[in-house]
Design a protein around this motif. Structure first.
Motif, short mmCIF file in Angstrom:
data_model
loop_
_atom_site.label_atom_id
_atom_site.label_comp_id
_atom_site.label_asym_id
_atom_site.label_seq_id
_atom_site.Cartn_x
_atom_site.Cartn_y
_atom_site.Cartn_z
N SER A 77 -20.85 -8.07 15.13
CA SER A 77 -21.22 -9.59 15.70
C SER A 77 -20.52 -10.00 16.98
CB SER A 77 -20.93 -10.55 14.39
OG SER A 77 -19.80 -10.64 14.07
N ASP A 78 -19.39 -9.28 17.20
CA ASP A 78 -18.54 -9.65 18.44
C ASP A 78 -19.25 -9.41 19.55
OD1 ASP A 78 -16.62 -10.65 20.00
OD2 ASP A 78 -15.13 -8.89 19.59
N ALA A 79 -19.68 -8.00 19.60
CA ALA A 79 -20.46 -7.41 20.49
C ALA A 79 -21.68 -8.15 20.84
CB ALA A 79 -20.91 -5.97 20.57
N ALA A 80 -22.49 -8.73 19.86
CA ALA A 80 -23.74 -9.26 19.94
C ALA A 80 -23.73 -10.72 20.37
CB ALA A 80 -24.42 -9.21 18.55
N TYR A 81 -22.63 -11.45 19.92
CA TYR A 81 -22.64 -12.85 19.99
C TYR A 81 -21.41 -13.48 20.54
CZ TYR A 81 -26.84 -12.32 16.91
OH TYR A 81 -27.78 -11.79 16.31
N GLY A 82 -20.26 -12.48 20.67
CA GLY A 82 -18.94 -13.09 20.95
C GLY A 82 -18.61 -13.77 19.72
N LEU A 83 -18.92 -13.57 18.46
CA LEU A 83 -18.44 -14.09 17.22
C LEU A 83 -17.90 -13.12 16.30
CD1 LEU A 83 -21.65 -16.39 16.56
CD2 LEU A 83 -19.31 -17.10 17.46
N PRO A 84 -16.72 -12.76 16.41
CA PRO A 84 -15.81 -11.90 15.73
C PRO A 84 -15.92 -12.60 13.95
CG PRO A 84 -14.48 -12.75 17.05
CD PRO A 84 -15.84 -13.22 17.61
N GLU A 85 -15.69 -13.63 14.07
CA GLU A 85 -15.66 -14.66 12.86
C GLU A 85 -16.84 -14.24 11.85
OE1 GLU A 85 -16.92 -17.68 15.80
OE2 GLU A 85 -15.84 -15.79 15.72
N LEU A 86 -17.86 -13.84 12.20
CA LEU A 86 -19.04 -13.46 11.44
C LEU A 86 -18.77 -12.40 10.60
CD1 LEU A 86 -22.35 -14.13 13.47
CD2 LEU A 86 -21.44 -15.52 11.46
N ASN A 87 -17.95 -11.55 11.12
CA ASN A 87 -17.39 -10.40 10.41
C ASN A 87 -18.62 -9.27 10.00
OD1 ASN A 87 -15.15 -8.87 9.55
ND2 ASN A 87 -15.53 -9.73 7.35
N ILE A 88 -19.34 -9.13 11.19
CA ILE A 88 -20.45 -8.21 11.00
C ILE A 88 -19.96 -6.95 11.72
CG2 ILE A 88 -22.71 -7.53 11.31
CD1 ILE A 88 -23.46 -10.47 10.94
N HIS A 89 -19.68 -5.92 11.02
CA HIS A 89 -19.26 -4.67 11.44
C HIS A 89 -20.36 -3.58 11.35
CE1 HIS A 89 -15.37 -6.27 12.58
NE2 HIS A 89 -15.48 -6.87 11.13
N ALA A 90 -21.64 -3.93 11.79
CA ALA A 90 -22.81 -3.07 11.40
C ALA A 90 -23.64 -3.44 12.68
CB ALA A 90 -23.47 -3.37 9.99
N PRO A 91 -24.71 -2.56 12.98
CA PRO A 91 -25.57 -2.89 13.85
C PRO A 91 -26.31 -4.23 13.87
CG PRO A 91 -25.77 -0.43 13.27
CD PRO A 91 -25.00 -1.26 12.20
N ILE A 92 -26.78 -4.75 14.84
CA ILE A 92 -27.35 -5.95 14.83
C ILE A 92 -28.68 -5.92 16.05
CG2 ILE A 92 -27.41 -8.62 15.55
CD1 ILE A 92 -24.34 -8.49 14.70
N MET A 93 -29.73 -6.26 15.53
CA MET A 93 -30.85 -6.06 16.39
C MET A 93 -31.14 -7.49 16.78
SD MET A 93 -34.75 -4.98 15.01
CE MET A 93 -34.86 -6.21 13.90
N ARG A 94 -31.40 -7.52 18.13
CA ARG A 94 -31.52 -8.72 18.87
C ARG A 94 -32.93 -8.65 19.69
NH1 ARG A 94 -27.71 -11.65 22.27
NH2 ARG A 94 -29.12 -13.21 21.62
N LEU A 95 -33.23 -9.84 20.04
CA LEU A 95 -34.31 -10.06 20.94
C LEU A 95 -35.62 -9.13 20.74
CD1 LEU A 95 -32.37 -11.08 24.08
CD2 LEU A 95 -33.69 -12.57 22.69
N LEU A 96 -35.99 -8.82 19.58
CA LEU A 96 -37.13 -7.99 19.22
C LEU A 96 -38.43 -8.78 20.07
CD1 LEU A 96 -38.60 -5.60 18.09
CD2 LEU A 96 -38.90 -7.29 15.83
N ALA A 97 -39.12 -8.16 21.04
CA ALA A 97 -40.09 -8.82 21.59
C ALA A 97 -41.28 -7.56 21.80
CB ALA A 97 -39.63 -9.17 23.15
N VAL A 98 -42.56 -8.19 21.64
CA VAL A 98 -43.77 -7.59 22.08
C VAL A 98 -44.44 -8.52 22.59
CG1 VAL A 98 -45.73 -6.36 20.81
CG2 VAL A 98 -43.59 -6.11 19.76
#
Length: 180
Positions: A77-98
């Protein structure tokens, strides 16, 4: 564009302009549904994703040399959103687009399947994403594929909530036909 072989591959720097077009095409439908300031912020977020050094993987879907879809993967979550406080230390999928013209052909599902495989190779057992109610067709796809609400990881922005979903990568074998 039906019955084409869809190839999922890693994005290259030379793909940037084509990816921007895919993202703009895919997300343009939301312009009328969001306030002007939220839409402008969203467009800026999309543009910034194209040059974001925190992206761990950027996957593309193409057929016959035409780019049809894109998805970004981050490691936290820190890398994806700059939100380390979300405490997600797993892959995050973003901006899925078709692209709107290529929808209904399984492209989003193919991109998600590849994000699952990538996440597994990184040793992850969970994959996260965030979305909003305005993206109803995306929410329906995620739920059909086995993503479950993770409201403890929601992002609150003023009076709006960006909803979190998580997928157990073990459970994904049953819902997406995992390769394990």
């Amino acid at each position: 564009m039906t019955h084409q072989t869809i190839v999922i591959r890693d994005a290259q720097p030379s793909d940037t302009d084509a990816v921007r077009e895919v993202l703009e095409n895919a997300y343009a439908e939301y312009e009328q549904l969001l306030s002007r300031e939220r839409w402008e912020a969203y467009k800026e977020n999309i543009a910034n994703s194209l040059i974001d050094a925190n992206v761990k993987a950027h996957l593309l879907a193409e057929a016959e040399g035409t780019l049809l879809g894109s998805v970004f993967l981050y490691h936290s979550s820190d890398a994806a959103y700059g939100l380390p406080e979300l405490n997600i230390h797993a892959p995050i999928m973003r901006l899925l687009a078709v692209t709107r013209q290529a929808r209904g052909q399984g492209i989003a599902t193919a991109l998600i399947a590849e994000t699952i495989e990538r996440s597994r190779t990184w040793g992850a057992d969970t994959l996260y994403l965030h979305t909003s109610d305005v993206m109803q067709s995306a929410v329906q796809l995620y739920e059909r594929l086995g993503f479950e609400r993770a409201d403890d990881k929601d992002i609150h922005k003023g009076d709006s909530v960006v909803k979190s979903y998580r997928l157990s990568l073990v459970e994904a074998d049953r819902t997406i036909g995992g390769k394990r």
